[in-house]
Design an enzyme around this catalytic site. Structure first.
Site, short mmCIF file in Angstrom:
data_model
loop_
_atom_site.label_atom_id
_atom_site.label_comp_id
_atom_site.label_asym_id
_atom_site.label_seq_id
_atom_site.Cartn_x
_atom_site.Cartn_y
_atom_site.Cartn_z
CB SER B 17 -0.91 0.01 1.23
OG SER B 17 -1.74 -1.12 1.24
NE ARG B 39 1.63 4.39 9.91
CZ ARG B 39 1.48 3.08 9.64
NH1 ARG B 39 0.32 2.50 9.77
NH2 ARG B 39 2.51 2.36 9.26
CG HIS B 42 -2.06 2.94 4.83
ND1 HIS B 42 -2.31 2.48 6.10
CD2 HIS B 42 -2.00 1.85 4.04
CE1 HIS B 42 -2.39 1.17 6.07
NE2 HIS B 42 -2.22 0.76 4.84
#
Lengths: 211, 211
Positions: B17, B39, B42
């Site tokens: 990812s 993040r 994500h």
């Protein structure tokens, strides 16, 4: 203070937020689905949810009926569990379950080389209660739910399919929309535990579960 | 199965990812902040976070130092608390607190006509520990933190200012960026409990707290 704050009473903040969302959308949403779509926008400040949420036929009626009949909710994260209004759910006898941290789930996942999400769907499939699945994180949970439904081992009242991410997320949602199951799915990559929880809450409030 | 799934092992999903995020971004992020920004993308599948995250000077170094010194985290939702990696935090002696459901907070809020978020920031300000605030929901929490800092009653190690929404959210973030405090803020309306938690986790993993 160097910025100008809007003077809105604590109890009116949510109402005012929904008014702003309605104004900025600039077009009418389908009546039955509108409270769900607007709550997703409220939760994310992301108007993409006006376009990406997909609803199977009569899913709102089916979901409200299931909740009023005491359906329980299974999530794939503790965060989604934490965000669901458990008091509203309990009004009709429902509870929220998340098996992700269970020792037996970790063990099964390790043994089978799957994600814990996959193993926790198998655990949920053993339950005898009517179930709503609220999946905000793991596409592998949706893939396993699809397989369980296809194999005749599970018949959920509803799948809320809103995992977020980049690996198999889009595909897992497409799968669920091909299954014989009532669904609410956020097409594409977006979603999350917060979106999964807020769709549950939107349904609970429509069912009259809010104080 | 009617869709094509990518064959990625469970343990490799997050890595893959992050690779996709890096590829699709198509430009280099500032090195110190990159793990935090990625993040957030994500967690949300929303590339807006590459543009809207604002960092005060040397905030990453300051945050890592605070975490390693055992700073505790205060959140404004149980969801954010639930999403923070408490094992990683405990490695350095830190804990997560959320006072939103406390009876005394509800009582104080009612008496003063404020939100519970405001009252829970006052409660946190009484603590003698070094504190990081992770605010993913309530702009009123940020406003109160600003006031407490201005009044010399609170000196946080870091404020993660990422409430989401439509009423005073933008303004509350502007306020924090004017305060004398290290901050990580998502400028604009976007954010959420999931974003607040994931910024904490990004910092914890940079500090070496992940297994």
């Amino acid at each position: 203070m160097k910025v100008q704050l809007e003077n809105v009473k604590p109890m009116d903040i949510e109402k005012r937020s929904f008014e702003i969302i309605t104004e900025e959308l600039g077009y009418d949403l389908p009546e039955k689905e509108a409270p769900i779509i607007k709550r997703c926008i409220h939760t994310s400040a992301d108007f993409d949810y006006a376009k990406n949420l997909c609803f199977s036929e009569d899913v709102v009626e089916k979901a409200l009926k299931a909740l009023k009949n005491g359906a329980c909710i299974v999530t794939d994260t503790q965060m989604a569990k934490s965000g669901i209004n458990k008091k509203a759910l309990a009004k009709y006898g429902g509870e929220v379950y998340c098996f992700m941290s269970d020792a037996d789930v970790a063990e099964t996942a390790k043994k089978n080389g799957t994600t814990r999400a996959t193993a926790s769907m198998d655990k949920a499939a053993e339950m005898s209660k009517p179930l709503i699945f609220a999946i905000g994180n793991a596409p592998t949970a949706l893939v396993r739910l699809y397989e369980l439904i296809e194999d005749g081992k599970l018949k959920p009242e509803l799948i809320i399919g809103v995992p977020v991410g980049f690996v198999n997320v889009v595909q897992s949602k497409e799968l669920i929309m091909q299954a014989e199951v009532p669904y609410i799915v956020a097409k594409g990559r977006k979603g999350g535990s917060n979106i999964a929880a807020c769709i549950c809450n939107a349904l609970l409030y429509m069912a009259g579960g809010r104080d």
